[in-house]
Design an enzyme around this catalytic site. Structure first.
Site, PDB file in Angstrom:
ATOM      1  N   CYS A  76      -5.279  -3.049   2.518  1.00 49.99           N
ATOM      2  CA  CYS A  76      -5.068  -2.802   3.834  1.00 49.99           C
ATOM      3  C   CYS A  76      -6.416  -3.328   4.953  1.00 49.99           C
ATOM      4  O   CYS A  76      -6.977  -4.138   5.089  1.00 49.99           O
ATOM      5  CB  CYS A  76      -4.283  -1.711   4.189  1.00 49.99           C
ATOM      6  SG  CYS A  76      -3.447  -1.764   5.906  1.00 49.99           S
ATOM      7  N   LYS A 130      -9.725   2.453  -2.192  1.00 49.16           N
ATOM      8  CA  LYS A 130      -9.871   1.823  -0.844  1.00 49.16           C
ATOM      9  C   LYS A 130     -11.409   2.140  -0.311  1.00 49.16           C
ATOM     10  O   LYS A 130     -11.431   3.337  -0.166  1.00 49.16           O
ATOM     11  CB  LYS A 130      -9.040   2.245   0.129  1.00 49.16           C
ATOM     12  CG  LYS A 130      -8.838   1.477   1.375  1.00 49.16           C
ATOM     13  CD  LYS A 130      -7.798   1.948   2.175  1.00 49.16           C
ATOM     14  CE  LYS A 130      -7.451   1.543   3.526  1.00 49.16           C
ATOM     15  NZ  LYS A 130      -6.090   1.845   4.348  1.00 49.16           N
ATOM     16  N   GLU A 160       0.685  -1.339   0.162  1.00 46.38           N
ATOM     17  CA  GLU A 160       0.067  -0.184   0.118  1.00 46.38           C
ATOM     18  C   GLU A 160       0.821   1.412   0.064  1.00 46.38           C
ATOM     19  O   GLU A 160       2.026   1.142   0.559  1.00 46.38           O
ATOM     20  CB  GLU A 160      -0.897  -0.044   1.111  1.00 46.38           C
ATOM     21  CG  GLU A 160      -1.967   1.140   1.444  1.00 46.38           C
ATOM     22  CD  GLU A 160      -2.561   1.093   2.657  1.00 46.38           C
ATOM     23  OE1 GLU A 160      -3.718   1.807   2.911  1.00 46.38           O
ATOM     24  OE2 GLU A 160      -2.229   0.316   3.853  1.00 46.38           O
TER      25      GLU A 160
END
Length: 259
Positions: free
Chosen positions: A145, A111, A45
């Site tokens: 994540c 995300k 990331e």
């Protein structure tokens, strides 16, 4: 013709704080170590900056510069490359995963679950759409994540074969990272790949890596705590055999996500 195998490289690396040029240069050097048969290279990331909550310190042009760099490296090494970066577009910042193929195709995923504890929700606009990529005979679902903590978002209702998480997941919570990667593989009957960074960042957080690949039964195939590149071969036959023998996905609940 569909491929029966996908050869992947997991690049577990330390990152230079908010320095895109240096991070791209460091990664380019690592790419020279790749064997010729790698189909997909997975980066952590925010691989050009570290997990920064001050993306304004980075020029807005770095997004396109990184796309161009990924295209160049993908073509040079005849592989696909994926990882996330802080991306500025339409007046907003996104934690955007890019998936770039050697043939010039570029996909992105923003995300969905921004990390509230770090204030990511205050800086980056959350995404609203999943991304499924058909690549060399495999259906790939890439995420970022904190998404790992939300199984509904990853639920395999689209018959994907590979679930990917790129991360800056800190050492104090690494036990959760290990457990959740394995769980996502088992419940979705897919390969689950996690690529984390290592080292320390400017904010004082330490990262212990634990990049890994799990098969559809939750068996760990590869794992590392070091700054290195590790490799794995994903087999389409493993997915098909497991799902035909253990038909658990046929009993999955039906639902509609409200965003």
């Amino acid at each position: 013709m569909k491929n029966n195998e996908l050869h992947i490289a997991l690049v577990q690396t330390s990152l230079v704080w908010e320095d895109p040029d240096q991070n791209r240069e460091n990664l380019s050097k690592k790419f020279t170590l790749l064997p010729q048969n790698v189909d997909l290279v997975i980066l952590p990331e925010m691989f050009i900056s570290g997990f920064t909550m001050t993306p304004g310190n980075i020029s807005g042009s770095e997004g396109q510069k990184t796309v161009d760099w990924m295209l160049m490296e993908a073509q040079k090494h005849n592989t696909a490359i994926t990882g996330s970066i802080p991306y500025f577009g339409n007046g907003q910042y996104f934690n955007r995963l890019l998936f770039v193929e050697a043939n010039g195709k570029v996909y992105h995923y923003d995300k969905r679950h921004t990390f509230i504890l770090a204030g990511e929700d205050k800086v980056y606009q959350a995404g609203t759409e999943q991304l499924i990529i058909d690549y060399k005979g495999f259906r790939v679902n890439p995420m970022i994540c904190y998404d790992l903590r939300f199984p509904v978002w990853a639920r395999n209702t689209q018959d994907y074969d590979v679930l990917i998480y790129v991360a800056n997941w800190p050492k104090p919570r690494i036990v959760a990272w290990d457990a959740l990667l394995k769980a996502r593989a088992i419940e979705n009957m897919s390969y689950c790949i996690g690529v984390n960074r290592c080292g320390k960042d400017q904010a004082g957080y330490e990262y212990s890596g634990h990049s890994a690949v799990y098969d559809s039964l939750g068996e760990r195939m590869v794992f590392t705590e070091k700054e290195t590149i590790i490799y794995a071969t994903l087999k389409k036959g493993h997915i098909e055999t497991t799902r035909n023998k253990l038909r658990f996905l046929e009993d999955r609940d039906e639902f509609i996500l409200k965003l």
